[in-house]
Design a protein around this motif. Structure first.
Motif, short mmCIF file in Angstrom:
data_model
loop_
_atom_site.label_atom_id
_atom_site.label_comp_id
_atom_site.label_asym_id
_atom_site.label_seq_id
_atom_site.Cartn_x
_atom_site.Cartn_y
_atom_site.Cartn_z
N TYR A 172 -6.70 0.22 4.36
CA TYR A 172 -5.53 1.00 4.78
C TYR A 172 -4.96 0.43 6.06
O TYR A 172 -5.62 -0.30 6.81
CB TYR A 172 -5.88 2.48 4.93
N TRP A 173 -3.70 0.77 6.30
CA TRP A 173 -3.01 0.46 7.54
C TRP A 173 -2.66 1.77 8.24
O TRP A 173 -2.28 2.75 7.59
CB TRP A 173 -1.73 -0.33 7.27
N MET B 187 0.83 -1.20 0.00
CA MET B 187 0.00 0.00 0.00
C MET B 187 0.87 1.25 0.00
O MET B 187 1.84 1.34 0.75
CB MET B 187 -0.92 0.02 1.23
N PRO B 188 0.52 2.24 -0.84
CA PRO B 188 1.30 3.49 -0.87
C PRO B 188 1.00 4.37 0.34
O PRO B 188 -0.07 4.30 0.93
CB PRO B 188 0.83 4.16 -2.16
N ILE B 189 1.97 5.19 0.69
CA ILE B 189 1.78 6.17 1.77
C ILE B 189 0.72 7.19 1.34
O ILE B 189 0.71 7.65 0.20
CB ILE B 189 3.10 6.88 2.09
N GLU C 177 0.43 7.70 10.86
CA GLU C 177 0.98 7.30 9.56
C GLU C 177 -0.02 6.36 8.89
O GLU C 177 -0.51 5.42 9.52
CB GLU C 177 2.33 6.61 9.74
N ILE C 178 -0.33 6.64 7.63
CA ILE C 178 -1.33 5.87 6.90
C ILE C 178 -0.76 5.37 5.59
O ILE C 178 -0.09 6.10 4.85
CB ILE C 178 -2.59 6.73 6.61
N ARG C 179 -1.05 4.11 5.27
CA ARG C 179 -0.81 3.54 3.94
C ARG C 179 -2.16 3.03 3.44
O ARG C 179 -2.83 2.25 4.12
CB ARG C 179 0.21 2.41 4.01
N ARG C 180 -2.57 3.47 2.24
CA ARG C 180 -3.96 3.27 1.83
C ARG C 180 -4.10 2.90 0.36
O ARG C 180 -3.35 3.37 -0.50
CB ARG C 180 -4.74 4.57 2.08
N VAL C 181 -5.08 2.03 0.10
CA VAL C 181 -5.56 1.76 -1.26
C VAL C 181 -7.01 2.21 -1.31
O VAL C 181 -7.87 1.63 -0.63
CB VAL C 181 -5.44 0.27 -1.63
#
Length: 254
Positions: free
Chosen positions: A157-158, A126-128, A144-148
């Motif tokens: 997202y994470w 997943m991109p930032i 901090e988020i990583r999301r599709v």
């Protein structure tokens, strides 16, 4: 710097990292949810019965300025296998957040464990994504988020809270993760929050497994009705897979 500093046994000072998204002069409710979860767990530890939290339901009763708050815990129902406890956050003796937690005596169900809930892509796929491109406030800057993003109101997202809950005090992985339980309402919006307000009135969490690790995963769907009501529905994940659910009721205000 942590989200809170302890002033005494029941009183806490919020730091700048708790600044809200709808109003930067107020506390974001997410860090307070983490702090209240920690205090509920502390109450469990004092009784040393080994129960685990199965459900956390938070009702948001009002806003909180960036000023000291106090927390009170009480037992509503005691028992040999289940208990219900309640925690309330006060500002100047005014209740602003109330939580109820169902505590359950654990049993060994290793041979029965499983779920039909689907996994989400792993963190490294997943991109930032920067939620501060949509939301203001220092709390948003602290995660901090990583999301599709699949479509408006639908995303996986994470998330990770980069600040600890309490200064110089150890908290559990659950309490640290609880700092993120409120964020689904802002991580995949259906409408521009600068044009439409859609604050949530509650956060309700059901867990069939305790979170592990620094990152918490979310699979979120947002629905708006034609009557001013909305609902966020989220499947929670850790590095091993789905662990529970979060729902939030929304009041939509054009």
């Amino acid at each position: 710097m942590a989200y809170f500093k302890r002033l005494d046994e029941t009183t806490f000072l919020p730091t700048a990292h708790t600044g809200g998204a709808w109003n930067v002069k107020e506390q974001h409710i997410a860090p307070v949810v983490g702090l209240l979860t920690h205090m509920l767990e502390c109450d469990c530890t004092k009784r040393a019965h080994g129960f685990v939290i199965g459900r956390l339901s938070f009702d948001i009763l009002g806003t909180l300025p960036l000023e000291p708050i106090s927390i009170e815990i009480q037992t509503l129902r005691s028992g040999r296998t289940i208990e219900l406890i309640e925690g309330t956050v006060y500002h100047n003796q005014r209740p602003a957040l109330r939580a109820r937690a169902w505590l359950i005596k654990p049993h060994n169900t290793h041979n029965l464990a499983g779920t039909s809930l689907l996994p989400i892509p792993p963190l490294d796929q997943m991109p930032i994504w920067e939620p501060s491109t949509i939301w203001a406030g220092d709390f948003i800057k602290s995660i901090e988020i990583r999301r599709v993003q699949h479509q408006p109101g639908r995303a996986a997202y994470w998330g990770k809270a980069k600040q600890p809950v309490l200064e110089d005090e150890q908290v559990s992985a659950l309490a640290q993760a609880a700092c993120l339980f409120d964020i689904p309402n802002g991580m995949t919006v259906r409408a521009n929050p600068h044009e439409i307000a859609f604050p949530n009135l509650d956060v309700t969490v059901h867990l069939f497994s305790m979170p592990t690790g620094e990152w918490l995963g979310f699979d979120t769907s947002v629905s708006f009705g034609n009557n001013g009501l909305g609902v966020n529905c989220t499947i929670l994940h850790d590095q091993h897979g789905p662990i529970g659910t979060v729902t939030q009721i929304l009041t939509i205000r054009p």
